[in-house]
Motif scaffolding. Structure first.
Motif, PDB file in Angstrom:
ATOM      1  N   TYR A   1      -4.009  10.894  -9.043  1.00 18.55           N
ATOM      2  CA  TYR A   1      -3.708  11.722  -7.880  1.00 18.55           C
ATOM      3  C   TYR A   1      -4.972  12.092  -7.109  1.00 18.55           C
TER       4      TYR A   1
ATOM      5  N   LEU B   1      -6.052   9.463  -4.828  1.00 22.20           N
ATOM      6  CA  LEU B   1      -5.215   9.393  -3.626  1.00 22.20           C
ATOM      7  C   LEU B   1      -5.474  10.561  -2.678  1.00 22.20           C
TER       8      LEU B   1
ATOM      9  N   GLU C   1       4.857   5.157  -8.560  1.00 18.69           N
ATOM     10  CA  GLU C   1       4.464   5.650  -7.241  1.00 18.69           C
ATOM     11  C   GLU C   1       2.977   5.416  -7.002  1.00 18.69           C
ATOM     12  N   HIS C   2       2.158   5.661  -8.041  1.00 15.48           N
ATOM     13  CA  HIS C   2       0.720   5.388  -7.930  1.00 15.48           C
ATOM     14  C   HIS C   2       0.491   3.922  -7.569  1.00 15.48           C
TER      15      HIS C   2
ATOM     16  N   GLU D   1       2.427   1.802  -6.012  1.00 14.90           N
ATOM     17  CA  GLU D   1       2.785   1.505  -4.624  1.00 14.90           C
ATOM     18  C   GLU D   1       1.709   1.995  -3.664  1.00 14.90           C
ATOM     19  N   LYS D   2       1.212   3.200  -3.907  1.00 14.10           N
ATOM     20  CA  LYS D   2       0.200   3.761  -3.019  1.00 14.10           C
ATOM     21  C   LYS D   2      -1.118   2.984  -3.127  1.00 14.10           C
TER      22      LYS D   2
ATOM     23  N   GLU E   1      -0.808  -0.222  -1.230  1.00 14.78           N
ATOM     24  CA  GLU E   1      -0.964   0.044   0.205  1.00 14.78           C
ATOM     25  C   GLU E   1      -2.444   0.169   0.556  1.00 14.78           C
ATOM     26  N   LYS E   2      -3.162   0.888  -0.309  1.00 13.88           N
ATOM     27  CA  LYS E   2      -4.589   1.076  -0.084  1.00 13.88           C
ATOM     28  C   LYS E   2      -5.333  -0.262  -0.161  1.00 13.88           C
TER      29      LYS E   2
ATOM     30  N   ASP F   1      -1.163   3.563   8.978  1.00 12.25           N
ATOM     31  CA  ASP F   1      -1.324   4.992   8.685  1.00 12.25           C
ATOM     32  C   ASP F   1      -0.302   5.823   9.455  1.00 12.25           C
TER      33      ASP F   1
ATOM     34  N   LYS G   1       3.140   5.336   7.973  1.00 13.60           N
ATOM     35  CA  LYS G   1       3.259   6.041   6.697  1.00 13.60           C
ATOM     36  C   LYS G   1       3.451   7.540   6.909  1.00 13.60           C
TER      37      LYS G   1
END
Length: 253
Positions: free
Chosen positions: A55, A58, A82-83, A85-86, A89-90, A130, A133
């Protein structure tokens, strides 16, 4: 497997001071304290620390992380998904920028020719992603997919001169808005100048302009906390003041 503060700090790549601080604020308590007074961490604490560091990576603050991981409904497996997926994306955003840098290097070394448009493609794509999102759902619900796609296409085709102009305009909107708020009059000359500058700014992104859509966007600035926070950083109440000025400018009030 159990760890002391020092051992866990080495394992996780953080400082012992960080772990002690996490204990103090109640985000990561040790499993127990041994007879010598040392904090001892077990597997559950190791897993919790991993979640905390995910977290943090992120950009989420410790207070929010504490609320998330201590919530009764918190599910570690779902959080990991969820981590993932994020982070994907990053990585996608970083890949775009890396590709852009590689093209620029090749151009500088004379191995290829890179147009001015290509030089900024990675930044533009990141800006669009961005925006999608953060605001995509609300904007698409309000204006429709076609309008948003046209706006994104207009941004991708923006020249460097246009990009510099719209960036300067955004700064001018904020500066003028701050000055106008000192007058306290949304119908005043400065406030109406801010509204006009704002119109000029959005027309760089919109495929077509309408007074109704302009007023609707201003209303969203007040209704949506994220937009409101952006303008209220200029000065508390800025979102409402801009909304009122735009309503007058567009004849909605």
């Amino acid at each position: 497997m159990e760890y002391t503060v020092q051992k866990l700090a080495q394992l996780a790549g953080v400082s012992s001071r960080t772990l002690r601080y996490y204990d103090e604020i109640g985000i990561l308590k040790p499993a127990r304290t041994n007879s010598s007074g040392y904090r001892i961490y077990g597997q559950q604490e190791v897993d919790s620390l991993q979640q905390i560091l995910f977290y943090r990576e992120l950009g989420i603050c410790l207070d929010q992380i504490k609320e998330i991981i201590t919530a009764p409904a918190f599910d570690a497996a779902d959080a990991l998904k969820e981590h993932r997926e994020k982070l994907l994306e990053k990585r996608k955003q970083l890949d775009l920028l890396i590709t852009n840098v590689e093209k620029t290097i090749a151009s500088a070394e004379g191995r290829t020719t890179m147009s001015d448009k290509e030089k900024f493609e990675g930044f533009k794509k990141k800006m669009i992603e961005d925006n999608e999102k953060q605001y995509g759902k609300e904007i698409r619900e309000k204006y429709g997919d076609e309008t948003v796609e046209k706006s994104n296409a207009k941004l991708m085709n923006m020249t460097q001169e246009e990009h510099e102009a719209v960036t300067k305009l955004a700064e001018e909107v904020n500066t003028t808005l701050a000055e106008a708020m000192q007058t306290g009059d949304p119908a005043g000359e400065l406030a109406q100048k801010a509204a006009d500058l704002h119109k000029q700014w959005i027309t760089f992104y919109w495929s077509e302009y309408s007074q109704e859509a302009h007023a609707g966007l201003a209303e969203m600035y007040v209704a949506d906390e994220r937009f409101k926070a952006y303008y209220d950083k200029i000065r508390p109440g800025a979102a409402e003041f801009l909304r009122d000025a735009i309503n007058i400018y567009t004849g909605q009030k």
